[in-house]
Design a protein around this motif. Structure first.
Motif, mmCIF file in Angstrom:
data_model
loop_
_atom_site.group_PDB
_atom_site.id
_atom_site.type_symbol
_atom_site.label_atom_id
_atom_site.label_comp_id
_atom_site.label_asym_id
_atom_site.label_seq_id
_atom_site.Cartn_x
_atom_site.Cartn_y
_atom_site.Cartn_z
ATOM 1 N N UNK A 179 -64.542 29.810 -2.864
ATOM 2 C CA UNK A 179 -64.427 30.959 -1.950
ATOM 3 C C UNK A 179 -65.214 32.146 -2.482
ATOM 4 N N UNK A 180 -65.109 32.387 -3.794
ATOM 5 C CA UNK A 180 -65.792 33.536 -4.369
ATOM 6 C C UNK A 180 -67.306 33.376 -4.258
ATOM 7 N N UNK A 181 -67.826 32.193 -4.544
ATOM 8 C CA UNK A 181 -69.263 31.947 -4.451
ATOM 9 C C UNK A 181 -69.759 32.142 -3.017
ATOM 10 N N UNK A 182 -68.985 31.622 -2.065
ATOM 11 C CA UNK A 182 -69.401 31.732 -0.661
ATOM 12 C C UNK A 182 -69.440 33.184 -0.203
ATOM 13 N N UNK A 183 -68.417 33.968 -0.562
ATOM 14 C CA UNK A 183 -68.378 35.359 -0.113
ATOM 15 C C UNK A 183 -69.459 36.203 -0.793
ATOM 16 N N UNK A 184 -69.791 35.889 -2.041
ATOM 17 C CA UNK A 184 -70.867 36.618 -2.710
ATOM 18 C C UNK A 184 -72.198 36.430 -1.980
ATOM 19 N N UNK A 185 -72.495 35.179 -1.614
ATOM 20 C CA UNK A 185 -73.753 34.901 -0.923
ATOM 21 C C UNK A 185 -73.741 35.493 0.482
#
Length: 283
Positions: free
Chosen positions: A172-178
């Motif tokens: 989730x964190x990786x997706x929201x950062x991108x």
């Protein structure tokens, strides 16, 4: 460099700041209306002797990093900060670029938040200023240089950056950062700073390149995250984001989402900096 003008400006700004504005108790025997030179030195991270020489017009040319520290310490407005840079013989930091400084109004808000974990961030994820509790919770992130200034870059190139989040939340964190970077890139279309960061990330991380090609867009707003601290364990925190009118900077405020996290945050406050271990080593 205009030494006499710089000396006068710094002295007058120091005298105009009350101790309470920077969290210093005035004390019953205080004679100085504003801050003392040693207090400015302590807050800016420089020697008292150098502050004295600056105010006496006897110093060497201060670096842009030192000017940024003085601007934050003296709570200068954007116009005052630019004037400080001009007097010191430097070009003021651009509105968007390498030398970004937290806005004076947001710094004042950090002061008001006291023991609450909070930070000022740029729209590219640079942490520009933090409260003490933010440093205790996640480490001091204001000293990174180059592309490492951007949290999204560290996330996709340094596995150590994952340590403060549990494995089940990392996707989730990786997706929201991108997705948040995609929104910023759209808003700042054609900006070479943004485009350069994206290009370097695509070259450095196949995972980022794959996610970027999916064209997901999501502006950073309220969220709930778990932070894993090496001393006090997991803390479930609500994250509220307040943005400036131009969307260039944001104030991120973290509050405990449950009683257990509140108790662990209180414990962390007591533990203090002496036992804190940075969760992103290798700086």
């Amino acid at each position: 460099m205009q030494r006499d003008e710089l000396a006068d400006f710094l002295r007058r700004r120091r005298e105009a700041i009350s101790p309470a504005e920077v969290g210093i108790a005035p004390g019953p025997r205080r004679r100085t209306a504003g801050l003392r030179r040693e207090e400015v030195a302590m807050l800016a991270g420089v020697s008292v002797d150098y502050v004295v020489r600056l105010e006496q017009g006897r110093s060497s040319q201060p670096s842009t990093q030192l000017l940024g520290a003085l601007a934050r310490t003296l709570r200068l407005s954007d116009d005052e900060r630019d004037h400080l840079f001009h007097l010191a013989g430097h070009r003021p930091p651009p509105a968007d670029g390498v030398a970004r400084l937290a806005r004076a109004g947001l710094i004042r808000m950090l002061d008001l938040l006291g023991d609450t974990p909070a930070m000022v961030m740029s729209d590219l994820g640079e942490i520009l200023a933090q409260t003490r509790m933010s440093v205790l919770l996640g480490g001091d992130h204001t000293g990174f240089t180059g592309d490492r200034r951007y949290h999204v870059y560290r996330w996709f190139t340094e596995p150590e950056a994952w340590a403060m989040h549990p494995p089940e939340q990392r996707e989730h964190h990786a997706r929201t950062l991108v997705a948040d970077l995609r929104a910023t890139a759209g808003r700042r279309s054609g900006d070479p700073v943004v485009q350069g960061l994206i290009s370097r990330l695509q070259a450095a991380s196949p995972d980022f390149a794959r996610r970027w090609s999916q064209h997901e867009v999501e502006v950073r707003r309220a969220d709930r995250k778990t932070f894993v601290h090496p001393r006090v364990g997991s803390l479930l925190m609500d994250c509220e984001t307040l943005v400036t009118p131009d969307l260039g900077q944001m104030l991120l405020v973290l509050t405990p989402a449950d009683t257990e996290s509140r108790e662990r945050l209180d414990l962390l406050r007591v533990v203090g900096t002496e036992s804190f271990t940075n969760t992103e080593p290798g700086r």
